[in-house]
Scaffold this motif. Structure first.
Motif, mmCIF file in Angstrom:
data_model
loop_
_atom_site.group_PDB
_atom_site.id
_atom_site.type_symbol
_atom_site.label_atom_id
_atom_site.label_comp_id
_atom_site.label_asym_id
_atom_site.label_seq_id
_atom_site.Cartn_x
_atom_site.Cartn_y
_atom_site.Cartn_z
ATOM 1 N N ALA A 18 -3.160 7.762 2.220
ATOM 2 C CA ALA A 18 -2.596 9.113 2.169
ATOM 3 C C ALA A 18 -3.396 10.048 3.061
ATOM 4 O O ALA A 18 -4.610 9.910 3.218
ATOM 5 C CB ALA A 18 -2.594 9.628 0.733
ATOM 6 N N SER A 19 -2.714 11.012 3.638
ATOM 7 C CA SER A 19 -3.385 12.023 4.456
ATOM 8 C C SER A 19 -3.777 13.210 3.582
ATOM 9 O O SER A 19 -3.272 13.381 2.464
ATOM 10 C CB SER A 19 -2.461 12.501 5.573
ATOM 11 O OG SER A 19 -1.358 13.208 5.018
ATOM 12 N N THR A 20 -4.661 14.053 4.105
ATOM 13 C CA THR A 20 -5.053 15.256 3.374
ATOM 14 C C THR A 20 -3.851 16.165 3.149
ATOM 15 O O THR A 20 -3.708 16.773 2.077
ATOM 16 C CB THR A 20 -6.163 16.004 4.135
ATOM 17 O OG1 THR A 20 -7.316 15.159 4.211
ATOM 18 C CG2 THR A 20 -6.546 17.301 3.441
ATOM 19 N N LYS A 47 0.825 -1.212 0.000
ATOM 20 C CA LYS A 47 0.000 0.000 0.000
ATOM 21 C C LYS A 47 0.853 1.254 0.000
ATOM 22 O O LYS A 47 0.594 2.211 -0.738
ATOM 23 C CB LYS A 47 -0.920 0.013 1.230
ATOM 24 C CG LYS A 47 -2.185 -0.801 1.090
ATOM 25 C CD LYS A 47 -3.097 -0.558 2.279
ATOM 26 C CE LYS A 47 -4.394 -1.336 2.127
ATOM 27 N NZ LYS A 47 -5.290 -1.121 3.290
ATOM 28 N N ASN A 48 1.888 1.254 0.841
ATOM 29 C CA ASN A 48 2.739 2.448 0.932
ATOM 30 C C ASN A 48 3.462 2.716 -0.377
ATOM 31 O O ASN A 48 3.582 3.863 -0.821
ATOM 32 C CB ASN A 48 3.755 2.273 2.065
ATOM 33 C CG ASN A 48 4.493 3.568 2.367
ATOM 34 O OD1 ASN A 48 3.886 4.598 2.643
ATOM 35 N ND2 ASN A 48 5.820 3.525 2.281
ATOM 36 N N SER A 49 3.941 1.638 -1.023
ATOM 37 C CA SER A 49 4.640 1.784 -2.297
ATOM 38 C C SER A 49 3.719 2.368 -3.367
ATOM 39 O O SER A 49 4.097 3.295 -4.088
ATOM 40 C CB SER A 49 5.169 0.420 -2.758
ATOM 41 O OG SER A 49 5.733 0.524 -4.043
ATOM 42 N N LEU A 50 2.469 1.846 -3.456
ATOM 43 C CA LEU A 50 1.519 2.343 -4.449
ATOM 44 C C LEU A 50 1.041 3.758 -4.100
ATOM 45 O O LEU A 50 0.788 4.578 -4.982
ATOM 46 C CB LEU A 50 0.327 1.381 -4.564
ATOM 47 C CG LEU A 50 -0.659 1.667 -5.703
ATOM 48 C CD1 LEU A 50 0.051 1.739 -7.044
ATOM 49 C CD2 LEU A 50 -1.764 0.613 -5.737
ATOM 50 N N LYS A 51 0.956 4.054 -2.793
ATOM 51 C CA LYS A 51 0.562 5.400 -2.361
ATOM 52 C C LYS A 51 1.588 6.430 -2.845
ATOM 53 O O LYS A 51 1.221 7.467 -3.410
ATOM 54 C CB LYS A 51 0.462 5.464 -0.829
ATOM 55 C CG LYS A 51 0.067 6.841 -0.300
ATOM 56 C CD LYS A 51 0.168 6.919 1.217
ATOM 57 C CE LYS A 51 1.599 7.191 1.647
ATOM 58 N NZ LYS A 51 1.699 7.515 3.096
ATOM 59 N N LEU A 52 2.878 6.139 -2.656
ATOM 60 C CA LEU A 52 3.925 7.070 -3.084
ATOM 61 C C LEU A 52 3.906 7.253 -4.598
ATOM 62 O O LEU A 52 4.087 8.364 -5.110
ATOM 63 C CB LEU A 52 5.293 6.562 -2.617
ATOM 64 C CG LEU A 52 5.507 6.530 -1.094
ATOM 65 C CD1 LEU A 52 6.846 5.903 -0.750
ATOM 66 C CD2 LEU A 52 5.418 7.934 -0.507
ATOM 67 N N LYS A 53 3.663 6.153 -5.317
ATOM 68 C CA LYS A 53 3.582 6.218 -6.782
ATOM 69 C C LYS A 53 2.400 7.096 -7.212
ATOM 70 O O LYS A 53 2.503 7.912 -8.134
ATOM 71 C CB LYS A 53 3.428 4.797 -7.333
ATOM 72 C CG LYS A 53 3.302 4.723 -8.841
ATOM 73 C CD LYS A 53 3.113 3.270 -9.291
ATOM 74 C CE LYS A 53 2.833 3.204 -10.787
ATOM 75 N NZ LYS A 53 2.569 1.806 -11.228
ATOM 76 N N THR A 54 1.276 6.941 -6.504
ATOM 77 C CA THR A 54 0.071 7.704 -6.826
ATOM 78 C C THR A 54 0.266 9.184 -6.515
ATOM 79 O O THR A 54 -0.132 10.058 -7.295
ATOM 80 C CB THR A 54 -1.138 7.151 -6.046
ATOM 81 O OG1 THR A 54 -1.284 5.760 -6.355
ATOM 82 C CG2 THR A 54 -2.420 7.879 -6.402
#
Length: 486
Positions: free
Chosen positions: A452-454, A422-429
């Motif tokens: 992700a946070s606001t 999740k963290n890896s895809l979050k950073l990519k997004t």
């Protein structure tokens, strides 16, 4: 005589057909004989029943002069046909055709058009009345532009004078892009002039649709807030009316500035839209530009408020004042009263990038040159409702944000990921969201689902946190609904 806007192209949708048709009807109501020139036969405006005489001819001074010679109009109204009509009117003036046939220009005078459309004259006018403008330089050649770039650094925004929809403009992040964009902008500008200015990417953008008459009555028809920050053309931005994140103090500041601007530019008979940038950290206000004519924003503001801007602008152009024109809805309230709405209107542009993807895979990157081919507009009691309705209205097969089985990253797919994935895809997004694209609204949803946070989303997109929190509420509601089996 009314000058139309010509063919509908990318960066110019049907707003001028809507406005021009309104104007023709309004003038005929007053007993005027209306002659129309518009090169596009596929519009309501060129229906034989609309104007008294319709000429489907190229919109240039050669053909317009022939029509003037034949029809002998007393006046020309150029503010209903966008940049095409304004440029044609200026050409008629500069070639002496208006004087030759004793034809008056109404709606906006030559000096007003010049001051509003020439970026250098506009900047000088803003400084004269004490308003802030961007740090920039007006150039007519690449060498002067290069000197400014060397002293200022990148990114820089290039804005040609006298063009529609930001045509020829762009954002340069390095010297190679800069040279290409400056030369392209110089070619696109009829006056061979571009403004090279320091970037305000990430600032908030607001637009005020305003009207003024010969007696200096002034009304704000609508405030429009761009959800996307500066750096994305307002025609390619998701926009919201009325503005949602302006404090009353800030609104009054923009309102006072708008009144000063329209008075200084000298638009006495009709509507204008004035664009402002607001620094989200300091509240500093910069005047970006104004259009001394009806525009895409005018059409949006008209439909959002029920205030028929083009119709009233046409009547102002022939001598009426705002207090003499009754409101279309109440039939008794004069048009000098400002509309107040208790609902939210959301506009989302419609793009057709799939048709052009083979030529350039980066076509869907949004910038200061408009790329949308149309738009949808929805009404709701709050922003969340209006946003979801607008996404459904795009006719792209989406049912709103998520929950329709058509996401790139489905809810269940994300739910089954471990924390590291999740963290890896979050950073990519989040990295993807740093570049404005047509599908970013959906990737904001993915980022929230990935944890992700606001604050993280704000740093990536510079979209105001209020809008991000509203989108987050939609996602939280979806999560709650998924707990039930129907």
């Amino acid at each position: 005589m009314i000058i139309g806007s010509g063919p509908i192209v990318i960066g110019q949708a049907c707003e001028f057909d809507y406005s021009g048709t309104q104007a023709v009807k309004a003038l005929k109501e007053e007993g005027y004989r209306v002659v129309l020139i518009n090169s596009n036969p596929a519009t309501i405006m060129t229906d034989p029943e609309i104007a008294d005489a319709t000429y489907i001819e190229p919109i240039n001074s050669t053909y317009i002069e022939k029509i003037i010679r034949k029809e002998k109009p007393d006046a020309i109204l150029p503010t209903m046909g966008g940049q095409t009509a304004l440029n044609a009117a200026m050409d008629l003036f500069e070639k002496g055709i208006l004087d030759k046939y004793n034809v008056e220009l109404i709606g906006a005078k030559v000096d007003s058009i010049r001051k509003a459309e020439s970026r250098e004259l506009f900047h000088n006018a803003m400084k004269k009345i004490g308003l802030n403008v961007s740090n920039g330089k007006f150039v007519k050649g690449f060498d002067d532009a290069r000197e400014f770039a060397d002293n200022t650094g990148f990114p820089l925004i290039i804005r040609p004078s006298f063009t529609l929809g930001g045509t020829g403009g762009g954002i340069a992040y390095n010297i190679e892009e800069f040279e290409t964009l400056v030369n392209k902008g110089l070619d696109a500008s009829p006056t061979h002039e571009v403004l090279v200015e320091e970037s305000m990417i990430g600032w908030k953008e607001f637009e005020l649709e305003v009207m003024r008459d010969v007696n200096d009555n002034f009304v704000v028809i609508c405030t429009i807030e761009n959800m996307d920050p500066m750096g994305v053309h307002t025609g390619d931005s998701i926009t919201v009316a009325p503005s949602q994140t302006l404090s009353d103090r800030q609104y009054q500041e923009l309102r006072d500035a708008a009144k000063k601007i329209i008075s200084e530019i000298g638009v006495e008979t009709g509507g204008s839209n004035i664009q402002f940038a607001v620094n989200p950290d300091t509240g500093k206000v910069i005047v970006i530009e104004m259009n001394p004519r009806v525009s895409r924003s005018s059409a949006l503001a008209s439909k959002a408020t029920g205030f028929p801007i083009a119709k009233i602008a046409a009547k102002l152009a022939v001598g009426y004042t705002l207090d003499e024109i009754p409101n279309d809805i109440t039939k008794t309230t004069p048009s000098c009263f400002e509309p107040v709405i208790d609902y939210i209107v959301v506009k989302i542009p419609r793009w057709d990038f799939d048709k052009f993807r083979s030529t350039n895979p980066e076509n869907d990157v949004l910038g200061v040159q408009m790329k949308s081919v149309g738009e949808v507009m929805s009404f709701g009691r709050n922003f969340r409702e209006a946003l979801q309705k607008a996404i459904r209205s795009l006719e792209t097969g989406r049912a709103g944000l998520g929950a329709d089985g058509k996401d790139v990253y489905e809810f269940d797919y994300i739910s089954e990921m471990n924390a590291e994935e999740k963290n890896s895809l979050k950073l990519k997004t989040l990295t993807k969201l740093q570049t404005p694209r047509s599908d970013n609204i959906f990737y904001i949803r993915y980022a929230y689902l990935l944890g992700a946070s606001t604050e993280e989303l704000y740093q990536a997109t510079k979209i105001d946190k209020w809008f991000l929190e509203q989108i987050k509420e939609i996602i939280e509601t979806e999560k709650e609904l998924r707990k039930f089996t129907f």
